[in-house]
Motif scaffolding. Structure first.
Motif, PDB file in Angstrom:
ATOM      1  N   SER A  23      -6.748  -1.291   1.783  1.00 46.29           N
ATOM      2  CA  SER A  23      -5.382  -1.793   1.755  1.00 46.29           C
ATOM      3  C   SER A  23      -4.723  -1.237   0.509  1.00 46.29           C
ATOM      4  CB  SER A  23      -5.348  -3.318   1.683  1.00 46.29           C
ATOM      5  OG  SER A  23      -5.920  -3.870   2.838  1.00 46.29           O
ATOM      6  N   ILE A  24      -3.570  -0.636   0.705  1.00 48.17           N
ATOM      7  CA  ILE A  24      -2.815  -0.038  -0.381  1.00 48.17           C
ATOM      8  C   ILE A  24      -1.597  -0.909  -0.645  1.00 48.17           C
ATOM      9  CG2 ILE A  24      -1.549   2.011  -1.131  1.00 48.17           C
ATOM     10  CD1 ILE A  24      -3.212   3.508   1.142  1.00 48.17           C
ATOM     11  N   ARG A  25      -1.419  -1.319  -1.882  1.00 47.27           N
ATOM     12  CA  ARG A  25      -0.256  -2.142  -2.251  1.00 47.27           C
ATOM     13  C   ARG A  25       0.869  -1.212  -2.671  1.00 47.27           C
ATOM     14  NH1 ARG A  25       2.372  -4.246  -6.500  1.00 47.27           N
ATOM     15  NH2 ARG A  25       3.306  -6.273  -6.253  1.00 47.27           N
ATOM     16  N   ILE A  26       1.962  -1.252  -1.923  1.00 41.55           N
ATOM     17  CA  ILE A  26       3.154  -0.452  -2.205  1.00 41.55           C
ATOM     18  C   ILE A  26       4.125  -1.332  -2.998  1.00 41.55           C
ATOM     19  CG2 ILE A  26       5.060   0.875  -1.209  1.00 41.55           C
ATOM     20  CD1 ILE A  26       2.317   1.993  -0.459  1.00 41.55           C
ATOM     21  N   PRO A  27       4.438  -0.966  -4.249  1.00 37.78           N
ATOM     22  CA  PRO A  27       5.413  -1.761  -5.005  1.00 37.78           C
ATOM     23  C   PRO A  27       6.791  -1.695  -4.364  1.00 37.78           C
ATOM     24  CG  PRO A  27       4.236  -0.217  -6.434  1.00 37.78           C
ATOM     25  CD  PRO A  27       3.884   0.126  -5.024  1.00 37.78           C
ATOM     26  N   GLY A  28       7.558  -2.748  -4.515  1.00 33.33           N
ATOM     27  CA  GLY A  28       8.882  -2.827  -3.907  1.00 33.33           C
ATOM     28  C   GLY A  28       9.843  -1.757  -4.368  1.00 33.33           C
ATOM     29  N   ASP A  29       9.695  -1.271  -5.614  1.00 32.10           N
ATOM     30  CA  ASP A  29      10.642  -0.280  -6.111  1.00 32.10           C
ATOM     31  C   ASP A  29      10.412   1.116  -5.549  1.00 32.10           C
ATOM     32  OD1 ASP A  29       8.289   0.136  -7.516  1.00 32.10           O
ATOM     33  OD2 ASP A  29       9.273   0.379  -9.461  1.00 32.10           O
ATOM     34  N   LEU A  30       9.342   1.330  -4.801  1.00 34.92           N
ATOM     35  CA  LEU A  30       9.097   2.641  -4.181  1.00 34.92           C
ATOM     36  C   LEU A  30       9.543   2.688  -2.725  1.00 34.92           C
ATOM     37  CD1 LEU A  30       5.569   3.578  -5.560  1.00 34.92           C
ATOM     38  CD2 LEU A  30       7.803   4.272  -6.422  1.00 34.92           C
ATOM     39  N   SER A  31       9.587   1.542  -2.075  1.00 38.30           N
ATOM     40  CA  SER A  31       9.934   1.493  -0.649  1.00 38.30           C
ATOM     41  C   SER A  31      11.403   1.805  -0.440  1.00 38.30           C
ATOM     42  CB  SER A  31       9.645   0.107  -0.072  1.00 38.30           C
ATOM     43  OG  SER A  31       8.302  -0.227  -0.246  1.00 38.30           O
TER      44      SER A  31
END
Length: 157
Positions: free
Chosen positions: A25-33
Motif C-alpha cells: 500500500s502506497i500512501r499518496i500525500p494530498g498535495d501531490l494528487s
C-alpha cells in the motif's frame, strides 16, 4: 510519500527457490494528487533485493484520487520461482530460515499529469525489513519504521 504496508507471502519454498505474493500500500500525500499525480492513471511497482529487481507488477489502474486528500493505492504482484532462483533465491531463503526476516526495496511509478513530462513519476523506497510471523516461514510484514519513498530520475528524464 511512504509505504503504508508491505506483505510478503511465500507460496512455495525450496533450498534455492521460492515463489511468493507481494502486496503493498502506497500512501499518496494530498498535495501531490491532482497536480503532479493524475487523479486517474496507472501505478506499477518493482520489488528489489540487494539492488536486483526480482519482479515488476503489470501496470494497474487507479481511479478517483481526491485532490487535497491523502490516499492509499494498493498493488499486488506474484513473484515466481523463475524470478527468485539461483544465488539470489538461496540468499533470500537463508534470510528467511536463519534470521526470520528479509529486506527488500521497492520502486514504483505513477502517471504524471504535468505538461511536458515523460508521463510518469518514479519513486524509490528505502529498504524495509519484513519479519516473518512467529513459527512461520510463510507470511512476513513490515517490522520497524515504514520506509519513505523519494522521487528519482532515470537517465532519459
Amino acid at each position: 510519500m511512504n509505504l503504508s504496508s508491505m506483505d510478503f507471502t511465500v507460496l512455495n519454498i525450496t533450498e534455492t527457490r521460492l515463489s511468493a505474493k507481494w502486496d503493498l500500500s502506497i500512501r499518496i500525500p494530498g498535495d501531490l494528487s491532482g497536480y503532479y499525480i493524475c487523479l486517474q492513471g496507472d501505478v506499477q511497482t518493482s520489488l528489489l533485493y540487494k539492488n536486483v529487481t526480482l519482479a515488476t507488477s503489470s501496470p494497474q489502474k487507479y481511479y478517483n484520487l481526491q485532490p487535497g486528500w491523502p490516499q492509499l493505492l494498493m498493488v499486488s504482484a506474484l513473484v515466481s520461482d523463475e524470478d527468485i532462483s539461483g544465488s539470489i533465491g538461496k540468499n533470500i531463503v537463508e534470510d528467511i530460515k536463519n534470521q526470520k526476516e528479509v529486506q527488500f526495496e521497492s520502486r514504483f511509478s505513477l502517471t504524471d499529469c504535468r505538461e511536458e513530462t515523460i508521463g510518469v513519476i518514479n519513486y524509490a523506497c528505502r529498504e524495509v525489513t519484513l519479519r516473518f510471523e512467529p513459527g512461520s516461514e510463510m507470511k512476513a510484514k513490515v517490522f520497524g519504521k515504514h520506509p519513505k519513498c523519494k522521487r528519482f530520475f532515470l537517465d532519459h528524464q
